[in-house]
Design a protein around this motif. Structure first.
Motif, short mmCIF file in Angstrom:
data_model
loop_
_atom_site.label_atom_id
_atom_site.label_comp_id
_atom_site.label_asym_id
_atom_site.label_seq_id
_atom_site.Cartn_x
_atom_site.Cartn_y
_atom_site.Cartn_z
N TYR A 50 -0.81 19.86 48.97
CA TYR A 50 -1.01 20.96 48.03
C TYR A 50 -1.44 20.44 46.66
O TYR A 50 -2.30 21.01 46.00
CB TYR A 50 0.27 21.79 47.89
CG TYR A 50 0.44 22.87 48.93
CD1 TYR A 50 -0.40 23.98 48.95
CD2 TYR A 50 1.45 22.80 49.88
CE1 TYR A 50 -0.25 24.98 49.90
CE2 TYR A 50 1.62 23.79 50.84
CZ TYR A 50 0.77 24.88 50.83
OH TYR A 50 0.92 25.87 51.77
N GLY A 51 -0.83 19.33 46.24
CA GLY A 51 -1.21 18.73 44.97
C GLY A 51 -2.65 18.26 44.97
O GLY A 51 -3.38 18.41 43.98
N TYR A 52 -3.08 17.67 46.08
CA TYR A 52 -4.47 17.22 46.19
C TYR A 52 -5.43 18.40 46.13
O TYR A 52 -6.48 18.34 45.48
CB TYR A 52 -4.65 16.43 47.48
CG TYR A 52 -6.05 15.93 47.71
CD1 TYR A 52 -6.69 15.14 46.76
CD2 TYR A 52 -6.73 16.23 48.89
CE1 TYR A 52 -7.98 14.67 46.97
CE2 TYR A 52 -8.02 15.77 49.11
CZ TYR A 52 -8.64 14.99 48.14
OH TYR A 52 -9.92 14.54 48.35
N LEU A 53 -5.06 19.50 46.80
CA LEU A 53 -5.91 20.69 46.76
C LEU A 53 -5.98 21.26 45.34
O LEU A 53 -7.04 21.74 44.91
CB LEU A 53 -5.39 21.74 47.74
CG LEU A 53 -5.52 21.40 49.23
CD1 LEU A 53 -4.80 22.44 50.07
CD2 LEU A 53 -6.98 21.30 49.63
N ASP A 54 -4.86 21.21 44.62
CA ASP A 54 -4.87 21.64 43.22
C ASP A 54 -5.85 20.81 42.41
O ASP A 54 -6.61 21.32 41.58
CB ASP A 54 -3.47 21.50 42.61
CG ASP A 54 -2.64 22.76 42.80
OD1 ASP A 54 -3.18 23.75 43.32
OD2 ASP A 54 -1.46 22.74 42.44
N TRP A 55 -5.83 19.48 42.63
CA TRP A 55 -6.72 18.58 41.90
C TRP A 55 -8.18 18.87 42.25
O TRP A 55 -9.05 18.88 41.36
CB TRP A 55 -6.36 17.14 42.23
CG TRP A 55 -7.23 16.13 41.56
CD1 TRP A 55 -7.13 15.66 40.28
CD2 TRP A 55 -8.37 15.47 42.15
NE1 TRP A 55 -8.13 14.75 40.03
CE2 TRP A 55 -8.90 14.61 41.17
CE3 TRP A 55 -8.97 15.53 43.40
CZ2 TRP A 55 -10.02 13.81 41.40
CZ3 TRP A 55 -10.07 14.73 43.64
CH2 TRP A 55 -10.59 13.89 42.65
N ILE A 56 -8.45 19.11 43.54
CA ILE A 56 -9.82 19.44 43.94
C ILE A 56 -10.28 20.72 43.25
O ILE A 56 -11.42 20.81 42.77
CB ILE A 56 -9.89 19.59 45.48
CG1 ILE A 56 -9.72 18.23 46.17
CG2 ILE A 56 -11.22 20.23 45.89
CD1 ILE A 56 -9.68 18.31 47.67
N ALA A 57 -9.39 21.71 43.17
CA ALA A 57 -9.76 22.97 42.52
C ALA A 57 -10.12 22.75 41.06
O ALA A 57 -11.04 23.38 40.53
CB ALA A 57 -8.60 23.96 42.64
N LEU A 58 -9.43 21.82 40.39
CA LEU A 58 -9.74 21.53 38.98
C LEU A 58 -11.14 20.94 38.83
O LEU A 58 -11.84 21.23 37.85
CB LEU A 58 -8.71 20.55 38.40
CG LEU A 58 -7.29 21.06 38.21
CD1 LEU A 58 -6.39 19.94 37.68
CD2 LEU A 58 -7.25 22.25 37.27
N GLN A 59 -11.56 20.14 39.79
CA GLN A 59 -12.86 19.47 39.67
C GLN A 59 -14.03 20.38 40.05
O GLN A 59 -15.19 20.00 39.88
CB GLN A 59 -12.90 18.21 40.55
CG GLN A 59 -11.70 17.29 40.41
CD GLN A 59 -11.32 16.98 38.98
OE1 GLN A 59 -12.17 16.72 38.13
NE2 GLN A 59 -10.02 17.01 38.69
N CYS A 60 -13.72 21.57 40.55
CA CYS A 60 -14.78 22.46 41.04
C CYS A 60 -15.45 23.28 39.95
O CYS A 60 -16.35 24.07 40.24
CB CYS A 60 -14.21 23.41 42.10
SG CYS A 60 -13.83 22.59 43.66
N THR A 61 -15.04 23.11 38.71
CA THR A 61 -15.67 23.82 37.60
C THR A 61 -15.63 22.95 36.36
O THR A 61 -14.64 22.22 36.14
CB THR A 61 -14.94 25.16 37.32
OG1 THR A 61 -15.40 25.69 36.07
CG2 THR A 61 -13.45 24.98 37.26
N PRO A 62 -16.68 22.97 35.55
CA PRO A 62 -16.66 22.14 34.33
C PRO A 62 -15.57 22.55 33.36
O PRO A 62 -15.22 21.77 32.47
CB PRO A 62 -18.06 22.36 33.74
CG PRO A 62 -18.54 23.64 34.34
CD PRO A 62 -17.94 23.70 35.69
#
Length: 370
Positions: A50-62
């Motif tokens: 879940y933490g990794y998915l949170d991090w991926i979500a952060l990188q998906c937008t500038p």
């Protein structure tokens, strides 16, 4: 509707309940049960995912991306992270008339920071002054640490015939800036996404100025020096912190501009950076704002909060400030109120909004408490 990430405790309980449901008669909730251990391990792995998915979500937008992913978003708009910039200044050495210092001589500051001479000079009347620049370390991170005031002691790394080994900074060493931090870089990236290039509109000049290492704030004023001119005001809040962030140099234009005098120092650096991209007909001046001190009087603030109040007022003036803009008294009240523990006070001065003169930038003056 936003997704709510389950906590580790919730995942542990859910994993145990699932084991109980899948294995009739088992009880994965018992303290020393092997199944409880398995449930906890499974929950821990799920929490990490879940933490990794949170991090991926952060990188998906500038808007929330970091580091190289933020740089990737910036690259799509041709906005790159500002590199480390090295400080420059001049050093005076004494010696015997007729002897020279050549370009490229290594010099050390009194604390060991390395510099190198960028000009040659001959000793005349017992002294010689040369220009020098800080040398980047292997990681390229000397940056703002290379800045130092006039009078700082320097030493030649290697002896030179006829030249005394110890010298003194004849001018302030300025212009050193660290690699741009994520927050500052993100602000420029978002500015590029929000404002499409217009071939030289007001925002374009601000973007071009902010792209220069060390520049943290910039504003543009059309026709500031007459018809057909553009005045770009700049601030270097970190690189020139010793000078309150104000540029060190003289106002003017790029070195290749033939219609007006060239700038010097920080102003020339920015003017030269804007020159290749500005509209060919524009006459662009890069200027330092003038400092306009704003004195504040407050009643009802305890002594232990006064330092924090001063910092909050200074930060508010920096956030709101623009050359020739306006100081809004309501914002000063909000800044003081934002300090934890402060809730009963009166700002007795200023009492009305302050319109600043052309080119003036507000800075905190004297704060009087009563």
């Amino acid at each position: 509707m936003p997704f709510t990430r389950p906590t580790l405790a919730q995942l542990r309980n859910a994993s145990a309940q699932q084991l109980n449901a899948s294995l009739p008669g088992a009880d994965a909730l018992l303290r020393f049960s092997n199944l409880a251990v398995i449930a906890d391990v499974d929950a821990g792995l799920a929490c990490m995912l879940y933490g990794y998915l949170d991090w991926i979500a952060l990188q998906c937008t500038p808007f929330t991306a970091t580091d190289e992913y933020l740089e990737g978003w910036g690259a799509l708009k041709n906005i790159t992270r500002k590199p480390c910039a090295q400080a420059t200044g001049s050093i005076t050495f004494t010696g015997t008339s007729g002897y020279t210092i050549i370009e490229g001589v290594p010099i050390n500051r009194s604390d060991g920071v390395a510099y190198v001479s960028t000009s040659a000079g001959e000793v005349v009347n017992g002294s010689v002054t040369i220009t020098a620049q800080a040398v980047a370390d292997p990681a390229g991170l000397v940056g703002a640490n290379g800045n130092c005031p006039a009078g700082t002691q320097f030493t030649l790394a290697n002896a030179i015939a006829g030249i005394d080994s110890t010298g003194t900074a004849a001018t302030d060493f300025t212009g050193g800036a660290d690699i741009e931090e994520n927050d500052a870089y993100r602000a420029r990236v978002l500015l590029a996404y929000q404002n499409q290039p217009q071939g030289g509109d007001s925002t374009d000049y601000v973007e071009w100025a902010l792209g220069v290492p060390g520049v943290t704030r910039a504003w543009s004023t059309p026709n500031g020096m007459g018809a057909g001119t553009v005045v770009v005001y700049i601030m270097l809040d970190v690189a020139n912190a010793a000078e309150g962030g104000f540029p060190q140099g003289t106002n003017g234009c790029a070195a290749e501009e033939t219609r007006a005098p060239p700038a010097t120092g920080d102003q020339l650096t920015v003017a030269n950076a804007i020159w290749p991209v500005q509209p060919v007909t524009a006459l662009v001046y890069v200027c330092a704002p003038t400092s306009q001190k704003i004195n504040v009087a407050i009643t009802g603030i305890a002594v232990e909060y006064q330092a924090e109040v001063n910092a909050a007022l200074a930060a508010q003036l920096q956030a709101d400030g623009a050359p020739g803009g306006e100081v809004i008294v309501a914002h000063l009240w909000s800044a003081v109120l934002s300090v934890p523990g402060v809730n009963d006070f009166i700002i007795t001065a200023p009492t009305v909004d302050i319109k600043l003169p052309t080119g003036a930038l507000p800075v905190l003056g004297t704060v009087t408490y009563s």
